[in-house]
Motif scaffolding. Structure first.
Motif, PDB file in Angstrom:
ATOM      1  N   GLU A 150       0.865  -1.211   0.057  1.00 52.85           N
ATOM      2  CA  GLU A 150       0.078  -0.064  -0.066  1.00 52.85           C
ATOM      3  C   GLU A 150       0.685   1.401   0.083  1.00 52.85           C
ATOM      4  O   GLU A 150       1.762   1.350   0.730  1.00 52.85           O
ATOM      5  CB  GLU A 150      -0.995  -0.009   1.038  1.00 52.85           C
ATOM      6  CG  GLU A 150      -1.684   1.133   1.153  1.00 52.85           C
ATOM      7  CD  GLU A 150      -2.913   1.205   2.507  1.00 52.85           C
ATOM      8  OE1 GLU A 150      -3.660   2.219   2.452  1.00 52.85           O
ATOM      9  OE2 GLU A 150      -3.014  -0.074   3.101  1.00 52.85           O
ATOM     10  N   LEU A 151       0.696   2.200  -0.962  1.00 50.23           N
ATOM     11  CA  LEU A 151       1.137   3.458  -1.141  1.00 50.23           C
ATOM     12  C   LEU A 151       0.045   4.584  -0.918  1.00 50.23           C
ATOM     13  O   LEU A 151      -0.671   4.601  -1.622  1.00 50.23           O
ATOM     14  CB  LEU A 151       1.972   3.387  -2.415  1.00 50.23           C
ATOM     15  CG  LEU A 151       3.110   2.533  -2.754  1.00 50.23           C
ATOM     16  CD1 LEU A 151       3.691   2.657  -4.185  1.00 50.23           C
ATOM     17  CD2 LEU A 151       4.256   2.376  -1.856  1.00 50.23           C
ATOM     18  N   SER A 152       0.667   5.472   0.093  1.00 52.70           N
ATOM     19  CA  SER A 152      -0.444   6.347   0.250  1.00 52.70           C
ATOM     20  C   SER A 152       0.354   7.775   0.386  1.00 52.70           C
ATOM     21  O   SER A 152       1.483   7.849   0.982  1.00 52.70           O
ATOM     22  CB  SER A 152      -0.899   6.168   1.579  1.00 52.70           C
ATOM     23  OG  SER A 152      -2.027   7.216   1.945  1.00 52.70           O
ATOM     24  N   ARG A 153      -0.257   8.814  -0.412  1.00 56.62           N
ATOM     25  CA  ARG A 153       0.338  10.224  -0.455  1.00 56.62           C
ATOM     26  C   ARG A 153       1.914  10.120  -0.866  1.00 56.62           C
ATOM     27  O   ARG A 153       2.603  10.912  -0.265  1.00 56.62           O
ATOM     28  CB  ARG A 153       0.222  10.961   0.778  1.00 56.62           C
ATOM     29  CG  ARG A 153      -1.286  11.183   1.219  1.00 56.62           C
ATOM     30  CD  ARG A 153      -2.205  12.065   0.301  1.00 56.62           C
ATOM     31  NE  ARG A 153      -3.472  12.251   0.656  1.00 56.62           N
ATOM     32  CZ  ARG A 153      -4.379  12.821  -0.037  1.00 56.62           C
ATOM     33  NH1 ARG A 153      -3.887  13.295  -1.191  1.00 56.62           N
ATOM     34  NH2 ARG A 153      -5.763  12.913   0.221  1.00 56.62           N
ATOM     35  N   CYS A 154       2.232   9.225  -1.662  1.00 54.74           N
ATOM     36  CA  CYS A 154       3.571   9.145  -2.354  1.00 54.74           C
ATOM     37  C   CYS A 154       3.751   9.941  -3.320  1.00 54.74           C
ATOM     38  O   CYS A 154       2.896   9.786  -4.389  1.00 54.74           O
ATOM     39  CB  CYS A 154       3.909   7.744  -2.447  1.00 54.74           C
ATOM     40  SG  CYS A 154       4.094   6.891  -0.831  1.00 54.74           S
ATOM     41  N   GLU A 155       4.776  10.902  -3.345  1.00 55.79           N
ATOM     42  CA  GLU A 155       5.262  11.618  -4.787  1.00 55.79           C
ATOM     43  C   GLU A 155       6.277  10.687  -5.693  1.00 55.79           C
ATOM     44  O   GLU A 155       6.407  10.889  -6.844  1.00 55.79           O
ATOM     45  CB  GLU A 155       6.035  12.712  -4.432  1.00 55.79           C
ATOM     46  CG  GLU A 155       5.020  13.676  -3.544  1.00 55.79           C
ATOM     47  CD  GLU A 155       5.790  14.778  -3.062  1.00 55.79           C
ATOM     48  OE1 GLU A 155       7.003  14.982  -3.406  1.00 55.79           O
ATOM     49  OE2 GLU A 155       5.283  15.888  -2.449  1.00 55.79           O
ATOM     50  N   GLY A 156       6.838   9.584  -5.308  1.00 58.66           N
ATOM     51  CA  GLY A 156       7.597   8.711  -5.662  1.00 58.66           C
ATOM     52  C   GLY A 156       7.873   7.299  -5.165  1.00 58.66           C
ATOM     53  O   GLY A 156       7.166   7.138  -4.332  1.00 58.66           O
ATOM     54  N   CYS A 158      -1.778   9.110  -4.771  1.00 58.29           N
ATOM     55  CA  CYS A 158      -0.567   8.855  -5.358  1.00 58.29           C
ATOM     56  C   CYS A 158      -0.734   9.056  -6.924  1.00 58.29           C
ATOM     57  O   CYS A 158      -0.244   8.634  -7.769  1.00 58.29           O
ATOM     58  CB  CYS A 158       0.011   7.430  -5.150  1.00 58.29           C
ATOM     59  SG  CYS A 158       0.251   6.800  -3.429  1.00 58.29           S
ATOM     60  N   GLY A 159      -1.352  10.375  -6.920  1.00 54.51           N
ATOM     61  CA  GLY A 159      -1.739  10.454  -8.611  1.00 54.51           C
ATOM     62  C   GLY A 159      -0.565  10.699  -9.730  1.00 54.51           C
ATOM     63  O   GLY A 159      -0.496  10.090 -10.600  1.00 54.51           O
ATOM     64  N   SER A 160       0.723  11.102  -9.094  1.00 53.26           N
ATOM     65  CA  SER A 160       1.942  11.326  -9.906  1.00 53.26           C
ATOM     66  C   SER A 160       2.464  10.116 -10.308  1.00 53.26           C
ATOM     67  O   SER A 160       3.329   9.964 -11.209  1.00 53.26           O
ATOM     68  CB  SER A 160       2.829  12.206  -9.255  1.00 53.26           C
ATOM     69  OG  SER A 160       3.406  11.864  -7.886  1.00 53.26           O
ATOM     70  N   VAL A 194      -7.771   7.932  -6.283  1.00 53.51           N
ATOM     71  CA  VAL A 194      -6.898   9.242  -6.579  1.00 53.51           C
ATOM     72  C   VAL A 194      -7.735   9.895  -7.613  1.00 53.51           C
ATOM     73  O   VAL A 194      -8.516   9.275  -8.533  1.00 53.51           O
ATOM     74  CB  VAL A 194      -5.544   8.898  -6.991  1.00 53.51           C
ATOM     75  CG1 VAL A 194      -5.734   7.923  -8.472  1.00 53.51           C
ATOM     76  CG2 VAL A 194      -4.655   9.948  -7.621  1.00 53.51           C
ATOM     77  N   ASP A 195      -7.407  11.175  -7.995  1.00 59.03           N
ATOM     78  CA  ASP A 195      -8.003  12.055  -9.102  1.00 59.03           C
ATOM     79  C   ASP A 195      -7.050  11.687 -10.183  1.00 59.03           C
ATOM     80  O   ASP A 195      -5.938  11.416 -10.167  1.00 59.03           O
ATOM     81  CB  ASP A 195      -7.705  13.618  -8.824  1.00 59.03           C
ATOM     82  CG  ASP A 195      -8.779  13.968  -7.729  1.00 59.03           C
ATOM     83  OD1 ASP A 195      -9.993  13.199  -7.551  1.00 59.03           O
ATOM     84  OD2 ASP A 195      -8.319  14.822  -6.912  1.00 59.03           O
ATOM     85  N   GLY A 196      -7.800  11.724 -11.627  1.00 55.48           N
ATOM     86  CA  GLY A 196      -6.912  11.417 -12.589  1.00 55.48           C
ATOM     87  C   GLY A 196      -6.825  10.026 -12.872  1.00 55.48           C
ATOM     88  O   GLY A 196      -7.286   8.880 -12.467  1.00 55.48           O
ATOM     89  N   SER A 197      -5.575   9.588 -13.593  1.00 54.61           N
ATOM     90  CA  SER A 197      -4.998   8.234 -13.779  1.00 54.61           C
ATOM     91  C   SER A 197      -6.068   7.375 -14.692  1.00 54.61           C
ATOM     92  O   SER A 197      -6.095   6.130 -14.654  1.00 54.61           O
ATOM     93  CB  SER A 197      -4.618   7.755 -12.590  1.00 54.61           C
ATOM     94  OG  SER A 197      -3.543   8.442 -11.830  1.00 54.61           O
ATOM     95  N   ARG A 198      -6.921   7.992 -15.506  1.00 53.50           N
ATOM     96  CA  ARG A 198      -7.801   6.919 -16.191  1.00 53.50           C
ATOM     97  C   ARG A 198      -7.085   6.211 -17.360  1.00 53.50           C
ATOM     98  O   ARG A 198      -7.351   5.125 -17.442  1.00 53.50           O
ATOM     99  CB  ARG A 198      -9.146   7.811 -16.868  1.00 53.50           C
ATOM    100  CG  ARG A 198     -10.148   8.423 -15.631  1.00 53.50           C
ATOM    101  CD  ARG A 198     -11.181   9.293 -16.465  1.00 53.50           C
ATOM    102  NE  ARG A 198     -10.827  10.460 -17.025  1.00 53.50           N
ATOM    103  CZ  ARG A 198     -11.384  11.189 -17.714  1.00 53.50           C
ATOM    104  NH1 ARG A 198     -12.694  11.004 -18.078  1.00 53.50           N
ATOM    105  NH2 ARG A 198     -10.900  12.271 -18.446  1.00 53.50           N
TER     106      ARG A 198
END
Length: 486
Positions: A230-236, A261-263, A286-290
């Protein structure tokens, strides 16, 4: 005369209490305390019973296996903590909250030896106050050999090598505390004696990894037994070396959760497609990533059984899911406002009728949809239609319940269109219901809640406003040991 009668009654009660206290041996009383229900609004708890006498307080503490504490340098010292914990010889779960800040981080590190020396049976430890490194935890590795689950906050994710000392550790959660300065990488030892090290960790949760954070290269390569990530609020996922070794933990991976983790979502999904065939559960909030999700669904070689999505989906995603993952047992969709009822119906017809869990939270519940879903998924055990607003009405909801006779867990929180008629239908159609959430449903009145509590034979938990519980409801939830969450 009335005063004398009262006084005699009190003396008889005291004699009766002492007689019970004399008859019950320590072992039997401890077992009774263990079996008491947790604290609730309508029933006594072990904490209340402990006020009876010093003996009962001692046995109450001895019977406890779980404990949560809030500590600070102002109210606790390492010696006082050791003394206090010594009264709880059978602790297996300990949750400690300490203040945030650099000075308090030193305090968190000072109390660890007290925990280690006082809790030899500890299996789960939460330290919700940050540490400067993992090394102060080494005292736990030797004094608490049964420790299987660890939750900590770290300031500087530089080295995870001391995890090798925790032979029983199977679950690790690390929340990374942001720091303002840059640190030099200290992972060079991974090229030496630690190079072929292998951790036994099966569940790994990481919160707040930043781009170019050091130390993860060794962690990814050492988690070869990982089943859940599980990755949460990760930028990388770490620095350049970490990126290349990230897939080393994918071999037996069964469950992946990505929260906020949108990015990096698209990158993680593409690596799963290329390197993982064992995945059976995927969660993305997450938002996006469709686009990345659609590519994963289309090209994945996994046989997903559980899918949980909170993002802006479209009908083509659902059609791809229905085509690729026909054997889903759990499908949860949250805030998928661009998905139409027709898209959901088409997906339902393609999926196996073995679906056991369905959630359509804050989704467009169009007329006719629930009736169609109910006829298709007759084996549903869990149903969540929370926050469907006024779109969900009695007639269609009741029609769906008539087909879903296996339901055990039902949530309709925030469904403003439901009334008392729906509640009556719940206990008439769904005889196996154990848990219900009817919070924020203004059309459901106290009289219906009372009828539900009286007639729902297997009820174990109900989420409802306190104002909707009549005296009769309170009496029956107490008698039936139903947990009330308000």
């Amino acid at each position: 005369m009335e005063i004398d009668t009262t006084s005699k009654s009190k003396r008889r009660e005291r004699r009766h209490s002492k007689e019970i206290d004399r008859i019950l041996c320590d072992e039997l009383l401890e077992e009774v305390l263990r079996r008491l229900p947790p604290r609730s609004t309508f029933s006594p708890s072990t904490a209340d019973v402990s006020l009876v006498s010093r003996r009962w307080l001692r046995l109450y503490r001895s019977s406890k296996s779980n404990l949560s504490l809030s500590l600070s340098p102002d109210n606790c010292s390492p010696s006082s903590l050791s003394s206090f914990l010594s009264h709880f010889p059978h602790l297996s779960f300990l949750d400690i909250l300490t203040p945030d800040g650099n000075d308090e981080a030193a305090f968190s590190e000072r109390i660890l030896p007290s925990v280690a020396s006082s809790c030899p049976k500890l299996t789960t430890f939460f330290l919700r106050g940050h540490l400067l490194s993992l090394f102060p935890l080494l005292s736990l590795s030797t004094s608490c050999p049964r420790l299987t689950s660890l939750v900590i906050v770290l300031s500087t994710p530089l080295s995870f090598h001391c995890l090798l000392s925790f032979n029983s550790l199977r679950s690790l959660a690390v929340f990374f505390h942001p720091v303002s300065c840059e640190f030099e990488p200290l992972d060079a030892a991974s090229k030496g004696e630690y190079c072929d090290a292998e951790l036994q960790i099966e569940r790994l949760l990481l919160y707040g990894i930043r781009r170019r954070d050091h130390g993860f290269d060794w962690l990814w390569r050492s988690c070869r037994n990982l089943k859940e990530l599980e990755l949460s609020r990760c930028e990388g996922i770490g620095d350049d070396t970490s990126v290349s070794s990230f897939v080393d933990c994918f071999k037996g991976l069964q469950e992946v959760k990505l929260r906020g983790c949108g990015s990096i979502v698209n990158d993680v999904l593409s690596r799963l497609v290329e390197n993982c065939t064992s995945l059976n559960s995927l969660l993305i909030h997450v938002d996006g990533s469709r686009e990345g999700l659609l590519q994963f669904i289309t090209h994945s070689r996994c046989n997903l059984r559980k899918l949980d999505l909170r993002l802006d989906l479209e009908n083509n995603h659902l059609l791809a899911v229905a085509e690729k993952f026909r054997g889903l047992s759990s499908l949860r969709l949250d805030s998928c406002l661009n998905v139409t009822g027709e898209g959901l119906k088409t997906m339902a017809l393609a999926l196996s009728n073995e679906l056991e869990e369905l959630a359509l939270i804050n989704c467009n519940v169009e007329p006719g949809l629930l009736t169609a879903l109910g006829h298709r998924f007759r084996n549903l055990k869990k149903l969540d239609l929370s926050f469907s607003g006024g779109m969900l009405g009695d007639e269609e909801f009741i029609s769906m319940l008539a087909s879903c006779k296996c339901l055990r867990d039902l949530k309709v929180r925030g469904c403003e269109g439901l009334t008392n008629a729906s509640v009556i239908s719940m206990f008439k159609s769904c005889k196996q219901l154990e848990s219900v959430d009817i919070v924020k449903c203004p059309g459901i009145e106290p009289e219906a809640v009372e009828l539900f509590v009286l007639n729902c034979m297997r009820l174990r938990q109900i989420h409802v406003e306190d104002s909707k519980l009549s005296d009769v409801s309170r009496l029956w939830v107490s008698k039936k040991f139903v947990e009330v969450v308000v």
